[in-house]
Design a protein around this motif. Structure first.
Motif, PDB file in Angstrom:
ATOM      1  N   THR A  19     -10.008   0.455  -2.871  1.00  0.00           N
ATOM      2  CA  THR A  19      -9.096  -0.044  -3.913  1.00  0.00           C
ATOM      3  C   THR A  19      -7.855  -0.726  -3.351  1.00  0.00           C
ATOM      4  N   THR A  20      -7.753  -0.832  -2.042  1.00  0.00           N
ATOM      5  CA  THR A  20      -6.571  -1.456  -1.449  1.00  0.00           C
ATOM      6  C   THR A  20      -6.592  -2.964  -1.663  1.00  0.00           C
ATOM      7  N   GLN A  21      -5.401  -3.562  -1.570  1.00  0.00           N
ATOM      8  CA  GLN A  21      -5.312  -5.014  -1.672  1.00  0.00           C
ATOM      9  C   GLN A  21      -5.919  -5.657  -0.434  1.00  0.00           C
ATOM     10  N   LEU A  22      -6.388  -6.872  -0.601  1.00  0.00           N
ATOM     11  CA  LEU A  22      -6.899  -7.655   0.522  1.00  0.00           C
ATOM     12  C   LEU A  22      -5.931  -8.768   0.840  1.00  0.00           C
ATOM     13  N   LEU A  23      -5.762  -9.034   2.137  1.00  0.00           N
ATOM     14  CA  LEU A  23      -4.906 -10.128   2.586  1.00  0.00           C
ATOM     15  C   LEU A  23      -5.757 -11.097   3.391  1.00  0.00           C
ATOM     16  N   LEU A  63     -11.397  -9.058  -8.090  1.00  0.00           N
ATOM     17  CA  LEU A  63     -12.732  -8.613  -7.682  1.00  0.00           C
ATOM     18  C   LEU A  63     -13.639  -8.373  -8.875  1.00  0.00           C
ATOM     19  N   ASP A  64     -13.028  -8.160 -10.018  1.00  0.00           N
ATOM     20  CA  ASP A  64     -13.813  -7.998 -11.249  1.00  0.00           C
ATOM     21  C   ASP A  64     -13.991  -9.328 -11.972  1.00  0.00           C
ATOM     22  N   GLY A  65     -13.394 -10.396 -11.415  1.00  0.00           N
ATOM     23  CA  GLY A  65     -13.450 -11.700 -12.066  1.00  0.00           C
ATOM     24  C   GLY A  65     -13.922 -12.785 -11.137  1.00  0.00           C
ATOM     25  N   ILE A  66     -13.033 -13.754 -10.857  1.00  0.00           N
ATOM     26  CA  ILE A  66     -13.446 -14.959 -10.141  1.00  0.00           C
ATOM     27  C   ILE A  66     -13.870 -14.681  -8.699  1.00  0.00           C
ATOM     28  N   LEU A  67     -13.376 -13.586  -8.104  1.00  0.00           N
ATOM     29  CA  LEU A  67     -13.747 -13.254  -6.725  1.00  0.00           C
ATOM     30  C   LEU A  67     -14.717 -12.074  -6.675  1.00  0.00           C
ATOM     31  N   SER A  68     -15.563 -11.976  -7.668  1.00  0.00           N
ATOM     32  CA  SER A  68     -16.498 -10.843  -7.756  1.00  0.00           C
ATOM     33  C   SER A  68     -17.508 -10.827  -6.618  1.00  0.00           C
ATOM     34  N   THR A  93       1.032 -15.676   7.389  1.00  0.00           N
ATOM     35  CA  THR A  93       1.554 -16.581   6.363  1.00  0.00           C
ATOM     36  C   THR A  93       0.976 -17.986   6.527  1.00  0.00           C
ATOM     37  N   PRO A  94       0.595 -18.641   5.422  1.00  0.00           N
ATOM     38  CA  PRO A  94       0.528 -18.199   4.021  1.00  0.00           C
ATOM     39  C   PRO A  94      -0.637 -17.222   3.788  1.00  0.00           C
ATOM     40  N   ILE A  95      -0.435 -16.308   2.853  1.00  0.00           N
ATOM     41  CA  ILE A  95      -1.404 -15.245   2.594  1.00  0.00           C
ATOM     42  C   ILE A  95      -1.882 -15.305   1.149  1.00  0.00           C
ATOM     43  N   LEU A  96      -3.179 -15.144   0.955  1.00  0.00           N
ATOM     44  CA  LEU A  96      -3.745 -14.945  -0.379  1.00  0.00           C
ATOM     45  C   LEU A  96      -3.920 -13.442  -0.583  1.00  0.00           C
ATOM     46  N   TRP A  97      -3.288 -12.919  -1.658  1.00  0.00           N
ATOM     47  CA  TRP A  97      -3.432 -11.510  -2.001  1.00  0.00           C
ATOM     48  C   TRP A  97      -4.542 -11.380  -3.039  1.00  0.00           C
ATOM     49  N   VAL A  98      -5.508 -10.566  -2.730  1.00  0.00           N
ATOM     50  CA  VAL A  98      -6.625 -10.343  -3.650  1.00  0.00           C
ATOM     51  C   VAL A  98      -6.443  -8.993  -4.324  1.00  0.00           C
ATOM     52  N   GLU A  99      -6.327  -9.043  -5.628  1.00  0.00           N
ATOM     53  CA  GLU A  99      -6.105  -7.820  -6.410  1.00  0.00           C
ATOM     54  C   GLU A  99      -7.433  -7.319  -6.992  1.00  0.00           C
ATOM     55  N   ARG A 100      -7.395  -6.078  -7.485  1.00  0.00           N
ATOM     56  CA  ARG A 100      -8.602  -5.486  -8.057  1.00  0.00           C
ATOM     57  C   ARG A 100      -9.152  -6.309  -9.201  1.00  0.00           C
ATOM     58  N   GLU A 101      -8.268  -6.890 -10.040  1.00  0.00           N
ATOM     59  CA  GLU A 101      -8.761  -7.696 -11.169  1.00  0.00           C
ATOM     60  C   GLU A 101      -9.466  -8.965 -10.695  1.00  0.00           C
TER      61      GLU A 101
END
Length: 770
Positions: free
Chosen positions: A404-408, A392-397, A382-390
């Motif tokens: 397909t798992t979430q990134l922490l 990875l297809d957008g700003i964090l490409s 903590t604090p954690i940034l959760w990276v979602e699949r969307e």
């Protein structure tokens, strides 16, 4: 002419030996003949080494209430003898300092005999001359504003850098080397900008720099390659103490690698350095921050974390804040603020109060000191940034996430105003010994904190990247110079303070620092500017005169010969053999490693208790992606002087040990690369001489000389004869590594060629940039 230039009007370069207490007799004579003695460059180094421990900034260690580090203190009447003065302008005989340093009485002489310090005759004479000239004090050179000096007149050089370098060469009686040949320059530039050897195609394309394929176009092509970001990221991963585990006893896995992907991405897209810093220090505090800007703040969270039960959470939370403070001061400002954690700095003008004022900027993170033992561990804290699949297809490409798992990712997050902590000066730096409360601020000796800035990390980033800040640009330009030439203009790249090394080319450093800021903090432009200079393009030929006058090549009258960083040695071997997988980014990998190493240095608990080697393409990734466990860093990399990443490091050693030779001769990766390359070349060339020629070009990045060709062919013939007469050794020799090998490749010819390639990999020239 800048203020700094005026201070250096005399032969500044000749003071460097004195500053390090290694002055030759010739240099001492030249120093004593100097017309104008400078406090900064002649006197302060002596006082700093011999006097400031007892008569410097640290009030707790100060003797006789005398300060020699400030003009006010040095010219004040002595507390014990009010009618006397440590210094009297223009009058050594009335100056108590001069009496004490020339005294033969053990009870009076300074430094005192029990300190095991003493002044040389030349140092005493220089101090006397300084007093005769008025004993004028100057602000420390690194804390003076950056002014862009005039470029000296010169009849040598390709751009603005060269006149500054040529001027210092002439002062030392040196002259520049001729330009290196095209093969040497192509290899040098490729290794500096990508960390990879040039391919045979690149060598052919730019050989002789003709038909429009100029040296400038080569630099542009290399700067545009994705490998550029990987090469430069290694420097910043050392600074940001990046690793793949938490450290301490249990040393569990953490998932910070998306920060590494961001770092490579930032360098490749040439994010301006001021923004690069701001995002990492305070991306979460930027109005309406993007996930990319928040991800960048993982820079602050790469320090060690404990997961051991029974710890005191506040003790470790303070440790984490201390680490952030020290990383900022060392990696970005190039100063040793950590020395003031427990008391006023002994040598630099930083008080303990100023240390905790800087500490206050990092003291309001939502970070916890302890989140649970190893049975409750998560790959991010903590604090954690959760990276979602969307994402990875957008700003964090740019994040290379293979599933397909979430990134922490551990990032920064600030407490709400109502939750803000009060920061205290900690007695002797102890977490539970608060004394006086302080508010966030910066050392006044560097630059006063502008009240227009918010007193948070974003305000600190604005202060650090201000045009008036005397350190940030100087420190980064020096780091890039160090990356290219092996040593910074300031050799002590992490210490621009009073105990650090003096700059060899101070006017050049200021010119580059000013020019860097004037051109929007453009990192790629800075690198191209340095590498376009005639200084950079000199040959590495060493003459007897070089060795006599300038054995360390401080004055750059030749190109330095430097062993490659550990990661790039791996890269060169994999790339030249054709094994390298050039995939960008992604999770760290576990290559070949001696068995039992991890298990011998672990608690035996957690997912990293045993080493599980990766397979397939993961074995052939670049060195930057090797898994770094803090308690057991990659052994090959450590043998070749990489950082162990448990703290901020901005310079690596370059040692030369038998262990390094043993690695190059016996490491499975090197043997496998030699085997794979020999197989590929045997399939391509029926003539072994042609195969040897191509191997030489791939590995040494130049054409063979006739003597080398004869020597290598003779060695091949000898090895071929051996394997023909010892057929049982052929498969034993070739059966190394996991890269597939067909039965048809198990031949005496391949085994012999593999031995030739191994000899090429073990040449000093192979892993040396020259």
């Amino acid at each position: 002419m800048s203020a700094l230039s005026k201070i250096l009007a005399a032969s500044l370069a000749l003071t460097l030996g004195l500053a390090s207490c290694k002055t030759s007799s010739t240099d001492q004579a030249d120093l004593l003949a100097t017309d104008q003695v400078s406090y900064n460059f002649h006197i302060r180094p002596i006082l700093s080494d011999k006097c400031f421990a007892c008569h410097g900034p640290d009030a707790n260690k100060r003797e006789a209430d005398l300060r020699l580090d400030t003009e006010e203190g040095a010219f004040a009447s002595l507390k014990e003898n009010p009618g006397k003065f440590a210094l009297v302008s223009g009058n050594p005989s009335e100056s108590e300092v001069y009496h004490r340093i020339t005294s033969a009485d053990p009870g009076e002489v300074m430094p005192p005999p029990e300190s095991n310090l003493f002044l040389t005759e030349s140092e005493i004479t220089l101090i006397k001359k300084w007093i005769e000239q008025g004993a004028k004090y100057e602000p420390h050179w690194a804390f003076m504003p950056i002014e862009k000096p005039q470029i000296p007149k010169s009849d040598w050089g390709s751009n603005e850098i060269d006149p500054f370098v040529f001027q210092k060469m002439k002062e030392r009686g040196l002259s520049p080397n001729p330009e290196a040949n095209s093969f040497a320059l192509i290899k040098r530039a490729s290794l500096d900008l990508t960390g990879l050897p040039p391919s045979p195609d690149l060598l052919t394309k730019y050989a002789g720099f003709k038909n429009g394929n100029t040296y400038g176009k080569l630099l542009d092509e290399l700067l545009s390659q994705p490998a550029f970001g990987e090469k430069l990221a290694i420097l910043w991963l050392d600074i940001s103490r990046y690793s793949d585990s938490y450290g301490y006893q249990d040393d569990e896995f953490r998932s910070q690698w998306p920060y590494r992907d961001w770092l490579i991405h930032a360098f490749n897209k040439n994010l301006p350095y001021n923004e690069f810093l701001t995002w990492q220090l305070a991306g979460d505090l930027i109005p309406n921050p993007t996930k990319e800007q928040i991800l960048a703040t993982a820079f602050n969270r790469n320090h060690k974390y404990t997961e051991e039960g029974g710890v005191i959470p506040e003790e470790y939370r303070i440790e984490y804040v201390l680490d952030k403070t020290n990383t900022f001061s060392k990696g970005i400002l190039g100063i040793t603020m950590e020395c003031a954690q427990c008391h006023d700095h002994k040598y630099d003008p930083f008080s303990q109060q100023e240390y905790y004022e800087l500490f206050a900027f990092f003291n309001n993170s939502r970070e916890k000191g302890f989140e649970g033992d190893i049975s409750q561990t998560k790959p991010a804290k903590t604090p954690i940034l959760w990276v979602e699949r969307e994402d990875l297809d957008g700003i964090l490409s740019f994040i290379n996430h293979p599933d397909t798992t979430q990134l922490l990712i551990s990032v920064m997050g600030e407490l709400d105003e109502s939750e803000k902590r009060t920061t205290y000066i900690l007695d002797r730096g102890v977490y539970d010994a608060p004394t006086v409360p302080v508010t966030a601020s910066t050392p006044s000796s560097i630059l006063e904190f502008d009240e227009a800035y918010e007193k948070n990390r974003l305000g600190l980033a604005q202060w650090a990247t201000s045009r008036e800040n005397p350190l940030t640009s100087r420190v980064f330009v020096n780091l890039i110079w160090q990356e290219v030439f092996g040593k910074g203009i300031v050799k002590s790249a992490g210490d621009f303070g009073m105990q650090g090394d003096l700059p060899t080319h101070p006017e050049l450093l200021d010119w580059l620092a000013a020019d860097f800021m004037e051109n929007d903090w453009d990192i790629k432009r800075l690198l191209k500017q340095i590498m376009s200079s005639s200084t950079y393009r000199q040959s590495a030929e060493i003459s007897k005169k070089h060795l006599e006058i300038d054995p360390e090549n401080l004055y750059l009258s030749r190109s330095s010969r430097l062993r490659l960083p550990a990661e790039n040695i791996q890269d060169l071997i994999l790339a030249s053999s054709g094994l390298l997988v050039t995939e960008l980014g992604g999770p760290s990998v576990k290559p070949y490693q001696p068995s039992g190493l991890w298990e011998a240095a672990t608690s035996g608990r957690g997912t990293l208790a045993t080493y599980i080697q990766d397979e397939g393409e993961k074995l052939y990734r670049r060195g930057i992606y090797n898994f770094i466990k803090l308690t057991v860093p990659p052994p090959k990399a450590i043998i070749f002087d990489s950082s162990n990443r448990d703290r901020c490091e901005i310079s690596r050693n370059r040692t030369n040990t038998p262990l390094q030779a043993l690695v190059m001769m016996n490491d499975p990766m090197v043997l496998e690369a030699a085997r794979v390359l020999s197989t590929k070349l045997s399939e391509k060339h029926t003539n072994p001489e042609k195969a040897i020629e191509e191997a030489f070009l791939r590995i040494l990045c130049r054409e063979m000389k006739s003597q080398e060709k004869n020597l290598l062919k003779k060695y091949f013939d000898e090895e071929l004869e051996y394997f023909n007469t010892h057929p049982e050794e052929v498969e034993k020799t070739l059966n190394i590594g996991e890269y597939p090998m067909s039965t048809s490749a198990i031949t005496a010819e391949n085994a012999a060629l593999m031995q030739v390639i191994m000899s090429l990999y073990n040449l000093e020239e192979t892993i040396t940039k020259s």
